[in-house]
Design a protein around this motif. Structure first.
Motif, PDB file in Angstrom:
ATOM      1  N   LEU A 276       0.787  -1.225   0.000  1.00  0.00           N
ATOM      2  CA  LEU A 276       0.000   0.000   0.000  1.00  0.00           C
ATOM      3  C   LEU A 276       0.831   1.294   0.000  1.00  0.00           C
ATOM      4  CD1 LEU A 276      -2.959   0.044  -0.347  1.00  0.00           C
ATOM      5  CD2 LEU A 276      -3.252   0.468   2.089  1.00  0.00           C
ATOM      6  N   PRO A 277       1.873   1.393   0.842  1.00  0.00           N
ATOM      7  CA  PRO A 277       2.622   2.658   0.861  1.00  0.00           C
ATOM      8  C   PRO A 277       3.157   3.048  -0.511  1.00  0.00           C
ATOM      9  CG  PRO A 277       3.297   1.269   2.682  1.00  0.00           C
ATOM     10  CD  PRO A 277       2.406   0.438   1.830  1.00  0.00           C
ATOM     11  N   PHE A 282       3.364   6.491  -5.331  1.00  0.00           N
ATOM     12  CA  PHE A 282       3.885   6.701  -6.681  1.00  0.00           C
ATOM     13  C   PHE A 282       3.169   7.783  -7.500  1.00  0.00           C
ATOM     14  CE2 PHE A 282       0.669   4.018  -8.647  1.00  0.00           C
ATOM     15  CZ  PHE A 282       0.663   4.454  -9.953  1.00  0.00           C
ATOM     16  N   PRO A 283       1.847   8.019  -7.299  1.00  0.00           N
ATOM     17  CA  PRO A 283       1.245   9.092  -8.110  1.00  0.00           C
ATOM     18  C   PRO A 283       1.900  10.451  -7.892  1.00  0.00           C
ATOM     19  CG  PRO A 283      -0.451   7.733  -7.142  1.00  0.00           C
ATOM     20  CD  PRO A 283       0.838   7.315  -6.506  1.00  0.00           C
ATOM     21  N   LEU A 284       2.597  10.628  -6.755  1.00  0.00           N
ATOM     22  CA  LEU A 284       3.255  11.908  -6.501  1.00  0.00           C
ATOM     23  C   LEU A 284       4.380  12.157  -7.512  1.00  0.00           C
ATOM     24  CD1 LEU A 284       3.554  11.688  -2.617  1.00  0.00           C
ATOM     25  CD2 LEU A 284       1.819  12.868  -3.958  1.00  0.00           C
ATOM     26  N   PHE A 285       5.046  11.085  -7.940  1.00  0.00           N
ATOM     27  CA  PHE A 285       6.189  11.259  -8.834  1.00  0.00           C
ATOM     28  C   PHE A 285       5.829  11.029 -10.293  1.00  0.00           C
ATOM     29  CE2 PHE A 285       7.663   9.290  -4.916  1.00  0.00           C
ATOM     30  CZ  PHE A 285       8.600  10.194  -4.489  1.00  0.00           C
ATOM     31  N   ILE A 286       4.565  10.671 -10.545  1.00  0.00           N
ATOM     32  CA  ILE A 286       4.284  10.021 -11.815  1.00  0.00           C
ATOM     33  C   ILE A 286       4.621  10.894 -13.005  1.00  0.00           C
ATOM     34  CG2 ILE A 286       1.818  10.611 -11.991  1.00  0.00           C
ATOM     35  CD1 ILE A 286       3.426   7.253 -12.687  1.00  0.00           C
ATOM     36  N   LYS A 287       4.336  12.196 -12.902  1.00  0.00           N
ATOM     37  CA  LYS A 287       4.578  13.082 -14.045  1.00  0.00           C
ATOM     38  C   LYS A 287       6.059  13.115 -14.399  1.00  0.00           C
ATOM     39  CE  LYS A 287       0.961  15.683 -15.508  1.00  0.00           C
ATOM     40  NZ  LYS A 287      -0.017  16.521 -14.801  1.00  0.00           N
TER      41      LYS A 287
ATOM     42  N   SER B 125      -7.104   8.353 -15.801  1.00  0.00           N
ATOM     43  CA  SER B 125      -7.293   7.457 -14.652  1.00  0.00           C
ATOM     44  C   SER B 125      -6.917   6.029 -15.020  1.00  0.00           C
ATOM     45  CB  SER B 125      -8.736   7.472 -14.165  1.00  0.00           C
ATOM     46  OG  SER B 125      -9.245   8.757 -14.186  1.00  0.00           O
ATOM     47  N   VAL B 126      -7.377   5.583 -16.203  1.00  0.00           N
ATOM     48  CA  VAL B 126      -7.033   4.228 -16.631  1.00  0.00           C
ATOM     49  C   VAL B 126      -5.518   4.091 -16.708  1.00  0.00           C
ATOM     50  CG1 VAL B 126      -7.119   2.610 -18.545  1.00  0.00           C
ATOM     51  CG2 VAL B 126      -9.158   3.846 -17.897  1.00  0.00           C
ATOM     52  N   GLN B 127      -4.883   5.120 -17.273  1.00  0.00           N
ATOM     53  CA  GLN B 127      -3.434   5.055 -17.431  1.00  0.00           C
ATOM     54  C   GLN B 127      -2.752   4.910 -16.076  1.00  0.00           C
ATOM     55  OE1 GLN B 127      -1.837   8.476 -19.368  1.00  0.00           O
ATOM     56  NE2 GLN B 127      -0.103   7.350 -20.210  1.00  0.00           N
ATOM     57  N   ILE B 128      -3.127   5.747 -15.132  1.00  0.00           N
ATOM     58  CA  ILE B 128      -2.460   5.705 -13.831  1.00  0.00           C
ATOM     59  C   ILE B 128      -2.746   4.389 -13.111  1.00  0.00           C
ATOM     60  CG2 ILE B 128      -2.487   6.735 -11.522  1.00  0.00           C
ATOM     61  CD1 ILE B 128      -2.313   9.393 -12.763  1.00  0.00           C
ATOM     62  N   MET B 129      -3.996   3.905 -13.228  1.00  0.00           N
ATOM     63  CA  MET B 129      -4.298   2.630 -12.566  1.00  0.00           C
ATOM     64  C   MET B 129      -3.506   1.490 -13.197  1.00  0.00           C
ATOM     65  SD  MET B 129      -8.196   2.465 -11.423  1.00  0.00           S
ATOM     66  CE  MET B 129      -9.203   3.666 -12.205  1.00  0.00           C
ATOM     67  N   SER B 130      -3.278   1.593 -14.501  1.00  0.00           N
ATOM     68  CA  SER B 130      -2.552   0.511 -15.161  1.00  0.00           C
ATOM     69  C   SER B 130      -1.082   0.480 -14.747  1.00  0.00           C
ATOM     70  CB  SER B 130      -2.661   0.644 -16.673  1.00  0.00           C
ATOM     71  OG  SER B 130      -1.864   1.712 -17.132  1.00  0.00           O
TER      72      SER B 130
END
Lengths: 300, 319
Positions: A276-277, A282-287, B125-130
């Motif tokens: 979970l952590p 990871f969305p924080l760094f995704i860009k 959203s789909v992209q990030i979930m994938s």
């Protein structure tokens, strides 16, 4: 980016025939299914971990909502002794060790191999050759053994902290910085370290973010090295080895006539704690990560 | 572009005229910085390569690389004539081929279709979930697999709707079962992440081309296959060739976690065989190293060939 948006709506000429609409709907459904399939196994684990152990054992199939009463008994059991927590700390230690040492090597390697020196091509070949040919796990084990690293934490930090691909990525990073910035800094009297850390790194950090994340993922995932190098010393086990042992022993014990449900529950709790952590972080760094990946591929 | 090339050549000319003395005087500090890197690659990559002489020895850890008895090709003879070898080779090849075809096509197709979706937020959203499965560790992926494919697991139940018997799929020793499971797990974990570069490339396809084609009456499907696909084709080709080069190297670690004695016949690959011979119950370092060396040599051949093709076909290469 703007282009894609308008592209999607270039419908000024598009005729929205019913056929196209049906295909659109099918694609959207299919994409939704992929998103569902990517997320649902983890959801299953999280929900199972807060389920009631006894009813969970009798439950078949997906767990969309907690089975039985919501209870945190599994987590209590997981933290009853501190071995899982210790495993977690060990993993963090190994990740930090790998990333730190690996990044230092990547920075120096990338910087040196992007300079104009006479040995540039020789040294690059020296690094790249390790990509073409490898010694394999057994000789590496023997080398570590003769260095006295078997049974120590170093065996889980040093051998895999970088590799030729990461060094190449770092070279690309330094080469992406315009020469003029570096040259003007040199003329102003900046030394190598100042040029690296103050002038160049801030400009090409996405590349290093990619290598750092990849190193971290490799170190985070590593269970085989631990199984090979510290097999009996449970105090040095990373989290992943605990998961592996839990699952392996659970598989056997599920076949018993009267298994104790709590071990089944613990498995889910440990998986949740271990996953979970990262998923939340990871969305924080995704860009930046996406940018780094794309740049690396372009330059390749 | 041509300007840069000219500069590059000029650089080389200038470098040739440097004397070694001048180079070291100018760059000694640069070389000093490289020492740790050299040390790392020497110790953890080059010395193990010398360790490969174990493949030609009756290796005893107590006697070391140079003290053990030299047996020539006996280990290879034992490896190649053993009855497991052919099975292991077949399994390795089958899973590598599946990885190259289905496993490679998945992220490309995913990117192509996802970029056709017009709902912007849904798409993102789909992209990030994938991407998420990429951040799940191999041990967790494998424990999820054994959970979902067990006789009471969700996937087993879903498959039973399609008419398959309910069973523990991971214990099924029939031929394509384990291969497909392994391929599917690879796709589950890597598809979203692998699609990033294709998505970027698709986003960069010229808007003018699409507009012109649309005005000429091309449907979206025609545009997708006639414009988008050909434009990203060089990238797809390069990625494919690179993947050929790496296919014998990576992606086998999960098998160690998934296979069991019951499925050794279809699940055992060179990598797991090497591991079992070195760290399993019956240790034979010589045969283990020989099998590791065999895998390494095939991997090298594939890498070098694919690299040559890539350089010729697309002008860029891995190494």
């Amino acid at each position: 980016m703007k282009k894609t948006v308008t592209l999607g709506h270039s419908g000024m000429v598009d005729t929205h025939s019913p056929f196209e609409k049906v295909i659109d709907a099918i694609i959207i459904l299919f994409m939704a299914f992929i998103a569902f399939a990517s997320v649902v196994p983890l959801w299953h684990c999280v929900m199972s971990s807060i389920s009631d152990g006894k009813s969970l054992m009798q439950h078949e199939g997906l767990v969309i909502l907690p089975v039985g009463k919501i209870s945190f008994a599994g987590y209590k059991l997981t933290f009853r002794d501190n071995s899982i927590m210790k495993g977690y700390l060990n993993t963090i230690l190994y990740v930090i060790g790998n990333v730190t040492i690996g990044t230092v090597l990547n920075i120096f390697g990338g910087y040196v191999l992007s300079r104009r020196t006479k040995l540039k091509s020789t040294l690059t070949a020296f690094v790249v050759f390790t990509m073409i040919f490898t010694g394999g796990i057994v000789p590496l084990y023997m080398v570590c053994k003769s260095l006295g690293m078997v049974g120590t934490r170093w065996a889980l930090i040093l051998p895999h902290c970088t590799n030729a691909a990461f060094i190449i990525m770092s070279i690309k990073g330094f080469e992406s910085v315009p020469k003029s910035t570096e040259e003007s800094a040199r003329i102003d009297g900046a030394g190598h370290f100042r040029v690296i850390f103050q002038i160049m790194l801030p400009q090409c950090f996405s590349f290093f973010l990619v290598t750092m994340v990849n190193t971290a993922i490799i170190a985070w995932n590593a269970w085989l090295s631990a199984a090979i190098y510290v097999p009996s010393d449970k105090g040095k086990w990373p989290l992943q080895l605990w998961i592996k042992e839990l699952v392996a022993s659970n598989a056997e014990f599920m076949n018993w006539s009267n298994p104790d449900y709590s071990r089944y529950l613990i498995q889910y709790c440990v998986i949740t704690i271990a996953t979970l952590p990262l998923i939340l972080a990871f969305p924080l760094f995704i860009k930046r990560l996406e940018r780094g990946m794309a740049q690396g591929a372009e330059k390749g | 572009m041509s300007l840069f090339k000219k500069n590059g050549n000029a650089d080389k000319e200038v470098l040739k005229e440097f004397t070694w003395k001048y180079d070291f005087k100018q760059n000694w500090m640069v070389y000093v910085l490289f020492i740790p890197v050299v040390m790392y690659f020497l110790i953890f990559h080059y010395v193990p390569m010398f360790g490969l002489i174990m493949a030609f020895e009756n290796f005893k850890p107590s006697k070391g690389f140079f003290g053990s008895q030299w047996v020539g090709l006996a280990n290879f003879k034992e490896l190649f004539t053993g009855d497991t070898f052919l099975k292991v080779l077949r399994n390795t090849t089958a899973m590598a081929v599946l990885n190259l075809t289905v496993g490679f096509a998945a992220p490309v197709l995913f990117a192509l279709f996802l970029s056709e979706v017009r709902l912007k937020h849904f798409k993102r959203s789909v992209q990030i979930m994938s991407y998420m499965p990429y951040f799940v560790s191999a041990t967790v992926v494998c424990s999820l697999a054994s959970e979902f494919l067990s006789s009471t697991g969700a996937l087993t139940i879903a498959l039973s709707w399609l008419g398959f018997d309910r069973q523990n799929w991971l214990a099924n020793p029939n031929i394509p079962v384990f291969w497909l499971i392994n391929t599917f797990l690879g796709i589950w974990q890597g598809m979203g992440w692998g699609s990033i570069i294709f998505m970027t490339a698709i986003a960069n396809v010229s808007h003018d081309l699409h507009e012109a084609a649309a005005i000429d009456g091309a449907t979206r499907w025609q545009r997708m296959w006639r414009i988008t696909f050909p434009t990203i084709m060089p990238l797809v080709l390069v990625m494919f060739i690179m993947r050929i080069g790496l296919v014998f190297r990576t992606g086998f670690d999960k098998i160690l976690l998934l296979y069991m004695p019951m499925t050794y016949d279809t699940a055992d690959v060179l990598y797991t065989y090497t591991y079992r011979m070195a760290f399993g119950s019956q240790i034979n370092y010589g045969v283990s190293t020989a099998s590791g060396l065999f895998q390494s040599v095939i991997g090298t051949i594939l890498l070098v060939i694919s690299n040559k093709i890539s350089r010729k076909a697309a002008g860029s290469s891995l190494i």
